[in-house]
Motif scaffolding. Sequence first.
Motif, PDB file in Angstrom:
ATOM      1  N   GLY A 190       0.818  -1.200   0.000  1.00 31.36           N
ATOM      2  CA  GLY A 190       0.000   0.000   0.000  1.00 31.36           C
ATOM      3  C   GLY A 190       0.854   1.253   0.000  1.00 31.36           C
ATOM      4  O   GLY A 190       2.018   1.243   0.412  1.00 31.36           O
ATOM      5  N   GLU A 191       0.286   2.331  -0.458  1.00 35.03           N
ATOM      6  CA  GLU A 191       1.023   3.590  -0.588  1.00 35.03           C
ATOM      7  C   GLU A 191       1.342   4.187   0.767  1.00 35.03           C
ATOM      8  O   GLU A 191       0.522   4.195   1.684  1.00 35.03           O
ATOM      9  CB  GLU A 191       0.202   4.568  -1.424  1.00 35.03           C
ATOM     10  N   GLN A 192       2.552   4.698   0.915  1.00 35.17           N
ATOM     11  CA  GLN A 192       2.984   5.361   2.141  1.00 35.17           C
ATOM     12  C   GLN A 192       3.057   6.869   1.912  1.00 35.17           C
ATOM     13  O   GLN A 192       3.100   7.344   0.780  1.00 35.17           O
ATOM     14  CB  GLN A 192       4.378   4.867   2.549  1.00 35.17           C
ATOM     15  N   SER A 193       3.102   7.617   3.016  1.00 32.33           N
ATOM     16  CA  SER A 193       3.240   9.064   2.882  1.00 32.33           C
ATOM     17  C   SER A 193       4.686   9.467   2.653  1.00 32.33           C
ATOM     18  O   SER A 193       4.983  10.384   1.900  1.00 32.33           O
ATOM     19  CB  SER A 193       2.689   9.761   4.126  1.00 32.33           C
ATOM     20  N   HIS A 194       5.636   8.777   3.322  1.00 32.02           N
ATOM     21  CA  HIS A 194       7.055   9.057   3.125  1.00 32.02           C
ATOM     22  C   HIS A 194       7.874   7.941   3.763  1.00 32.02           C
ATOM     23  O   HIS A 194       7.375   7.156   4.556  1.00 32.02           O
ATOM     24  CB  HIS A 194       7.447  10.414   3.726  1.00 32.02           C
ATOM     25  N   ASP A 195       9.152   7.877   3.396  1.00 31.89           N
ATOM     26  CA  ASP A 195      10.077   6.900   3.976  1.00 31.89           C
ATOM     27  C   ASP A 195      11.485   7.481   3.863  1.00 31.89           C
ATOM     28  O   ASP A 195      12.116   7.436   2.803  1.00 31.89           O
ATOM     29  CB  ASP A 195       9.980   5.558   3.232  1.00 31.89           C
ATOM     30  N   ALA A 196      11.969   8.034   4.963  1.00 26.01           N
ATOM     31  CA  ALA A 196      13.279   8.694   4.950  1.00 26.01           C
ATOM     32  C   ALA A 196      14.406   7.722   4.631  1.00 26.01           C
ATOM     33  O   ALA A 196      15.413   8.116   4.024  1.00 26.01           O
ATOM     34  CB  ALA A 196      13.527   9.358   6.304  1.00 26.01           C
ATOM     35  N   SER A 197      14.255   6.453   5.014  1.00 19.55           N
ATOM     36  CA  SER A 197      15.336   5.478   4.807  1.00 19.55           C
ATOM     37  C   SER A 197      15.539   5.130   3.345  1.00 19.55           C
ATOM     38  O   SER A 197      16.554   4.534   2.979  1.00 19.55           O
ATOM     39  CB  SER A 197      15.044   4.203   5.600  1.00 19.55           C
ATOM     40  N   ARG A 198      14.587   5.524   2.481  1.00 21.55           N
ATOM     41  CA  ARG A 198      14.685   5.224   1.049  1.00 21.55           C
ATOM     42  C   ARG A 198      14.706   6.495   0.191  1.00 21.55           C
ATOM     43  O   ARG A 198      14.506   6.431  -1.014  1.00 21.55           O
ATOM     44  CB  ARG A 198      13.514   4.338   0.615  1.00 21.55           C
ATOM     45  N   THR A 199      14.927   7.631   0.830  1.00 18.96           N
ATOM     46  CA  THR A 199      14.883   8.911   0.128  1.00 18.96           C
ATOM     47  C   THR A 199      16.251   9.585   0.138  1.00 18.96           C
ATOM     48  O   THR A 199      16.865   9.751   1.201  1.00 18.96           O
ATOM     49  CB  THR A 199      13.860   9.854   0.783  1.00 18.96           C
ATOM     50  N   PHE A 200      16.717   9.982  -1.045  1.00 17.33           N
ATOM     51  CA  PHE A 200      17.912  10.807  -1.160  1.00 17.33           C
ATOM     52  C   PHE A 200      17.488  12.273  -1.149  1.00 17.33           C
ATOM     53  O   PHE A 200      16.720  12.713  -2.001  1.00 17.33           O
ATOM     54  CB  PHE A 200      18.671  10.491  -2.454  1.00 17.33           C
ATOM     55  N   ASN A 201      17.992  13.004  -0.161  1.00 10.80           N
ATOM     56  CA  ASN A 201      17.729  14.437  -0.045  1.00 10.80           C
ATOM     57  C   ASN A 201      18.991  15.152  -0.501  1.00 10.80           C
ATOM     58  O   ASN A 201      19.968  15.256   0.236  1.00 10.80           O
ATOM     59  CB  ASN A 201      17.382  14.783   1.401  1.00 10.80           C
TER      60      ASN A 201
END
Length: 220
Positions: A120-131
């Motif tokens: 299901g869709e999540q709102s965000h996931d910092a562990s998989r995001t390159f900032n």
Amino acid sequence: MKFSIKAAALVTTFLAAFSSNADVISTYDIDFATADLEAHQQNSSSTYDVYTNGVLNLRENAWVTLNLFDTFGISELDLDNGATSYNFTFDIRVLPGVRNPNPNPFTEIAGVWFADFTSGEQSHDASRTFNLAGTQNFGIQDLVYTNAPRWETFSINLDDYFSGVITDIVFINDCDLNAGCGDMKTRFRNASITEVSEPGAMSLILLGMGLMGWRARRQK
């Protein structure tokens, strides 16, 4: 005996060449104009659009999802498959906007999220995001955008950072400050996924059997 030696030499040569040099490379170029893009939980004042030169433009608080299956017919990228590796390459450009009321030159999060939406869709996931250029302490910050306000190219070996699967790629320009974001933008272009697969054991076995069959026919 002459044919046997030749056949054995051919089998050895072909197997060595196939195993060491015959990686299968597939490249999936992202055409933002035709890709399956959807707004991902962004507010009404935020927008995204694709320019005629193929640039994806995200304005203010815009998160945009690209679904791999709908775009390429790929259900997922399996990062746990040891015989396959994935690389993601893209250009990014971050612009402060002419109405920026804040001293910071960048938006809060300018980057890419390699999402797993199998449950299901999540709102965000910092562990998989390159900032890459965000003012917030969010996500992976190993790569830093330093060429403002010009384009900069990044290449990420996904297997070095993640496990599991990737079903969607989310392009991010996050800026939901109470004071507003003053038309801040993040742009992407020339994005592509490169898949490198090693030849499987069954392929090598079938190749060897075919060459041995060729030898048997030559001996008759």
